[in-house]
Design a protein around this motif. Sequence first.
Motif, PDB file in Angstrom:
ATOM      1  N   UNK A  69      53.756  12.019 104.475  1.00 22.71           N
ATOM      2  CA  UNK A  69      53.428  12.013 105.908  1.00 22.71           C
ATOM      3  C   UNK A  69      51.928  11.864 106.138  1.00 22.71           C
ATOM      4  N   UNK A  70      51.278  10.979 105.381  1.00 16.05           N
ATOM      5  CA  UNK A  70      49.849  10.758 105.571  1.00 16.05           C
ATOM      6  C   UNK A  70      49.627  10.063 106.908  1.00 16.05           C
ATOM      7  N   UNK A  71      48.806  10.675 107.763  1.00 13.16           N
ATOM      8  CA  UNK A  71      48.507  10.121 109.083  1.00 13.16           C
ATOM      9  C   UNK A  71      47.021   9.827 109.160  1.00 13.16           C
ATOM     10  N   UNK A  72      46.671   8.545 109.142  1.00 16.90           N
ATOM     11  CA  UNK A  72      45.277   8.133 109.216  1.00 16.90           C
ATOM     12  C   UNK A  72      44.865   7.997 110.672  1.00 16.90           C
ATOM     13  N   UNK A  73      43.662   8.476 110.983  1.00 11.20           N
ATOM     14  CA  UNK A  73      43.154   8.378 112.341  1.00 11.20           C
ATOM     15  C   UNK A  73      41.657   8.237 112.345  1.00 11.20           C
ATOM     16  N   UNK A  74      41.095   7.973 113.507  1.00  6.99           N
ATOM     17  CA  UNK A  74      39.655   7.873 113.643  1.00  6.99           C
ATOM     18  C   UNK A  74      39.029   9.254 113.476  1.00  6.99           C
ATOM     19  N   UNK A  75      38.208   9.412 112.455  1.00 11.81           N
ATOM     20  CA  UNK A  75      37.514  10.667 112.231  1.00 11.81           C
ATOM     21  C   UNK A  75      38.364  11.782 111.671  1.00 11.81           C
ATOM     22  N   UNK A  76      39.526  11.481 111.105  1.00 12.04           N
ATOM     23  CA  UNK A  76      40.334  12.535 110.486  1.00 12.04           C
ATOM     24  C   UNK A  76      41.494  11.905 109.723  1.00 12.04           C
ATOM     25  N   UNK A  77      42.082  12.698 108.820  1.00 14.93           N
ATOM     26  CA  UNK A  77      43.301  12.308 108.127  1.00 14.93           C
ATOM     27  C   UNK A  77      44.123  13.568 107.901  1.00 14.93           C
ATOM     28  N   UNK A 100      35.132   5.137 109.202  1.00 16.08           N
ATOM     29  CA  UNK A 100      35.498   6.351 109.948  1.00 16.08           C
ATOM     30  C   UNK A 100      37.002   6.510 110.149  1.00 16.08           C
ATOM     31  N   UNK A 101      37.804   5.773 109.369  1.00 13.77           N
ATOM     32  CA  UNK A 101      39.264   5.919 109.412  1.00 13.77           C
ATOM     33  C   UNK A 101      39.687   6.684 108.167  1.00 13.77           C
ATOM     34  N   UNK A 102      40.351   7.824 108.353  1.00 14.13           N
ATOM     35  CA  UNK A 102      40.683   8.679 107.230  1.00 14.13           C
ATOM     36  C   UNK A 102      41.839   8.171 106.393  1.00 14.13           C
ATOM     37  N   UNK A 103      41.705   8.317 105.063  1.00 11.72           N
ATOM     38  CA  UNK A 103      42.788   7.974 104.135  1.00 11.72           C
ATOM     39  C   UNK A 103      42.931   9.113 103.128  1.00 11.72           C
ATOM     40  N   UNK A 104      44.133   9.260 102.579  1.00 11.83           N
ATOM     41  CA  UNK A 104      44.386  10.279 101.557  1.00 11.83           C
ATOM     42  C   UNK A 104      45.375   9.732 100.547  1.00 11.83           C
ATOM     43  N   UNK A 105      45.169  10.048  99.252  1.00 11.22           N
ATOM     44  CA  UNK A 105      46.063   9.550  98.212  1.00 11.22           C
ATOM     45  C   UNK A 105      46.134  10.552  97.065  1.00 11.22           C
ATOM     46  N   UNK A 106      47.255  10.539  96.371  1.00  2.00           N
ATOM     47  CA  UNK A 106      47.452  11.361  95.174  1.00  2.00           C
ATOM     48  C   UNK A 106      48.134  10.492  94.131  1.00  2.00           C
ATOM     49  N   UNK A 114      51.705  22.844 101.912  1.00  6.39           N
ATOM     50  CA  UNK A 114      50.695  23.006 102.956  1.00  6.39           C
ATOM     51  C   UNK A 114      50.496  21.712 103.729  1.00  6.39           C
ATOM     52  N   UNK A 115      49.967  21.871 104.940  1.00  7.46           N
ATOM     53  CA  UNK A 115      49.526  20.753 105.765  1.00  7.46           C
ATOM     54  C   UNK A 115      48.010  20.780 105.821  1.00  7.46           C
ATOM     55  N   UNK A 116      47.378  19.636 105.676  1.00  5.25           N
ATOM     56  CA  UNK A 116      45.914  19.564 105.695  1.00  5.25           C
ATOM     57  C   UNK A 116      45.443  18.505 106.674  1.00  5.25           C
TER      58      UNK A 116
END
Length: 438
Positions: free
Chosen positions: A346-354, A306-312, A378-380
């Motif tokens: 500026x990837x910000x990982x959090x509980x239940x969102x990224x 449940x910790x969000x991650x994002x990568x490109x 854009x910001x997502x």
Amino acid sequence: MFKKKTIGMIAGIGLIIGLNIPSSVKADENLKVKVQSTPSSITLDWNDLGVNYQLYDNNQKLWEGNDSEYIHTNLPDNDQHSYYLRAFNQDGDTVDELSIRTFTKKAKNTKVKTITSLPSDEEKLSNITVASSVNDQELTIEWDQNIPDDDGDIEIFKNGVNIGTTTKNTFIDKDIEQDTDYLYEFVGKKRISEEKIQDILNDYKKRNVTITPAEEDDLFYNTFNLTRNVSTKIEHPTIATAAVVTDFTLRYTTFIPMKYASNPWPLWPLIPYNGPTYFNGNDRGFDKNSTRFKTRMDVKISFPNNIGTASLTSTNKHVEKSILYDQNYKIISERNASSAGMNIRDVTSGTGKVSFNAYHDIGLPYFDSITPDITYAFNATIYPNGGYIITGSHDKAPSHEIYLTNNSNIIRVVHQREHVGFLYLAPPYPNYTINSSY
């Protein structure tokens, strides 16, 4: 705010005179809710439809009582909440039910590079918070600030079709089917400065082109799109639900809709040809899975524990070949632009969102220093149940499309905007600004 209920008094009168009153409202009345968000709370205020209410949040029972207002406090900012509200009469029967989706507000303004000529209006649009509610009769969309617009008359589009205008910050649609997804766009327009308009007029004059009245709407106005994706499926918390999807791809694609695109920039004597030239197009409309495009960015999103991650990664950044043709559509040259201008930061990982910021600045591989680039920013924020908030801006060229997908299956159409003209790739030509959510 809706008037607070006096059901106890009405029911008492009914017993005194011997009437059987199943509920306090007319048979055709539905639950209606007003939603107000702050960075740490969400207030739900509904009409007096029953004698008792149950409220669930993300499939967990949150509250039960006979008040017609609930304030959900001590919440994180920029957090998504999916509520289910049920109203009961004095016999314990369900009177109505309502699904509600909204967010807490951002604690501070989103920091993302802007390409629009009106950054203050882009900031206003990005900080609008949207809520939607659905029962079996109608859906309601409400937003907490005005959409930037010169006269306050906002155009409404439903699944791409213009269905009218509104001057209010609330929209109700009774023409709906159950278990169906709808994409609504609320579009405001603001005229650019007279100085920029004069620059555009001078540019057209140099090109010996006349501006038609139909073109002025695109040429002289920045466009602000508040987009809301709404599902009319009511999720009942007492019924077992499918496992939550936690791996997503946010796909952003640009493409040229025509087969050949006239080149508006003179390249001679930089290339050994002095006639009209054309670039290869993609000859298609909107299509998430099409392999014909100019650029494509696939941001991979996951929620382990449940910790969000994002990568490109480089393998998920694609730039297709640019082919230059002469006036007889014979190939003059073929080149590939670099994908280095696509990135997320500026990837910000959090509980239940990224959350993350995405940037795209890809040039034409023919004398990039003198030709404009395809640009967007854009910001997502993405949530593990497929919810999202995406805010930013992009050129009015070429066509732009954004999808949230899982395992190549489309989850949501986030944004689609058709190509207007290649001159819009550079100032002083105006842009599109978006705020899209589900």
